[in-house]
Design a protein around this motif. Structure first.
Motif, PDB file in Angstrom:
ATOM      1  N   UNK A   1      31.914  38.453  39.584  1.00  0.00           N
ATOM      2  CA  UNK A   1      32.928  38.182  38.559  1.00  0.00           C
ATOM      3  C   UNK A   1      32.439  38.526  37.156  1.00  0.00           C
ATOM      4  N   UNK A   2      31.145  38.392  36.922  1.00  0.00           N
ATOM      5  CA  UNK A   2      30.587  38.667  35.604  1.00  0.00           C
ATOM      6  C   UNK A   2      30.738  40.100  35.141  1.00  0.00           C
ATOM      7  N   UNK A   3      31.069  41.006  36.049  1.00  0.00           N
ATOM      8  CA  UNK A   3      31.298  42.396  35.663  1.00  0.00           C
ATOM      9  C   UNK A   3      32.655  42.572  34.986  1.00  0.00           C
ATOM     10  N   UNK A   4      33.521  41.569  35.100  1.00  0.00           N
ATOM     11  CA  UNK A   4      34.856  41.656  34.529  1.00  0.00           C
ATOM     12  C   UNK A   4      35.111  40.563  33.505  1.00  0.00           C
ATOM     13  N   UNK A   5      36.370  40.265  33.271  1.00  0.00           N
ATOM     14  CA  UNK A   5      36.756  39.323  32.230  1.00  0.00           C
ATOM     15  C   UNK A   5      36.818  37.866  32.677  1.00  0.00           C
ATOM     16  N   UNK A   6      36.944  37.601  33.986  1.00  0.00           N
ATOM     17  CA  UNK A   6      37.162  36.234  34.458  1.00  0.00           C
ATOM     18  C   UNK A   6      36.174  35.218  33.861  1.00  0.00           C
ATOM     19  N   UNK A   7      34.854  35.431  33.928  1.00  0.00           N
ATOM     20  CA  UNK A   7      33.953  34.389  33.405  1.00  0.00           C
ATOM     21  C   UNK A   7      34.048  34.213  31.899  1.00  0.00           C
ATOM     22  N   UNK A   8      34.487  35.245  31.187  1.00  0.00           N
ATOM     23  CA  UNK A   8      34.660  35.122  29.749  1.00  0.00           C
ATOM     24  C   UNK A   8      35.901  34.284  29.420  1.00  0.00           C
ATOM     25  N   UNK A   9      36.894  34.345  30.298  1.00  0.00           N
ATOM     26  CA  UNK A   9      38.103  33.543  30.105  1.00  0.00           C
ATOM     27  C   UNK A   9      37.837  32.054  30.320  1.00  0.00           C
ATOM     28  N   UNK A  10      36.874  31.741  31.191  1.00  0.00           N
ATOM     29  CA  UNK A  10      36.580  30.340  31.524  1.00  0.00           C
ATOM     30  C   UNK A  10      35.235  29.880  30.939  1.00  0.00           C
ATOM     31  N   UNK A  11      34.839  30.507  29.870  1.00  0.00           N
ATOM     32  CA  UNK A  11      33.536  30.246  29.268  1.00  0.00           C
ATOM     33  C   UNK A  11      33.287  28.765  29.006  1.00  0.00           C
ATOM     34  N   UNK A  12      34.305  28.040  28.531  1.00  0.00           N
ATOM     35  CA  UNK A  12      34.136  26.621  28.221  1.00  0.00           C
ATOM     36  C   UNK A  12      34.595  25.703  29.350  1.00  0.00           C
ATOM     37  N   UNK A  13      35.296  26.231  30.327  1.00  0.00           N
ATOM     38  CA  UNK A  13      35.865  25.381  31.375  1.00  0.00           C
ATOM     39  C   UNK A  13      35.187  25.527  32.738  1.00  0.00           C
ATOM     40  N   UNK A  14      34.356  26.531  32.906  1.00  0.00           N
ATOM     41  CA  UNK A  14      33.684  26.740  34.197  1.00  0.00           C
ATOM     42  C   UNK A  14      32.663  25.638  34.452  1.00  0.00           C
TER      43      UNK A  14
END
Length: 172
Positions: free
Chosen positions: A84-97
């Motif tokens: 997932x880190x290759x795309x946007x998903x982890x950046x979208x959940x940076x504070x909520x993951x």
């Protein structure tokens, strides 16, 4: 600019400005990942990182003697295309993951050196809890011919928006 200059906040230095929480996701949302051609350099880097020295992955003569057209990619080498880190998903959940819970993969067709792979993640599960929820993502990898070579899943524990959980105890 000098170190510690007023006005700069490292917390504001983000890939994506939008912060998403569990309740912001919808079934069917897709997160494409960058395509990648499985070059000999990638095969060698994977061999160095994994320690896998089986000749089916690194010896053309061996592969051809066993009826394969070229070197065969290791299954994990294909699975890591869904990180997932290759795309946007982890950046979208940076504070909520909260956690990466699990990953699974089924390898459906071989991948050879020179194949170009197209990975994507798609929301296929939303399981709410009181202060968190599980976001399940179907992971797929297609080759340059459109053949599905990997089908799998990722599951992440994501916090619900703080406004929706005020007063609710956090189980962890």
């Amino acid at each position: 600019m000098t170190e510690g200059e007023a006005g700069f906040d490292p917390r504001a230095h983000r890939m994506v400005a939008e912060q998403r929480w569990f309740d912001d996701f919808r079934i069917g949302e897709r997160f494409p990942l960058p395509s990648r051609t499985m070059t000999e350099a990638i095969f060698l880097a994977f061999q160095a990182a994994s320690g896998d020295n089986h000749p089916i992955h690194y010896d053309r003569a061996y592969c051809r003697a066993h009826g394969l057209p070229d070197m065969l990619a290791h299954g994990y080498q294909v699975a890591i295309q869904t990180v997932a880190g290759a795309g946007l998903f982890p950046h979208l959940v940076q504070d909520s993951l909260r956690a990466f819970l699990e990953q699974s993969s089924r390898f459906l067709h071989p991948v050879y050196v020179g194949d170009t792979l197209y990975a994507a993640l798609e929301v296929d599960e939303l399981a709410p809890n009181r202060t968190t929820g599980v976001v399940g993502l179907r992971s797929t990898v297609h080759n340059q011919g459109g053949v599905l070579v990997l089908d799998g899943r990722h599951r992440y524990l994501i916090r619900r928006h703080p406004d929706m959980t005020r007063g609710a105890p956090d189980p962890g």
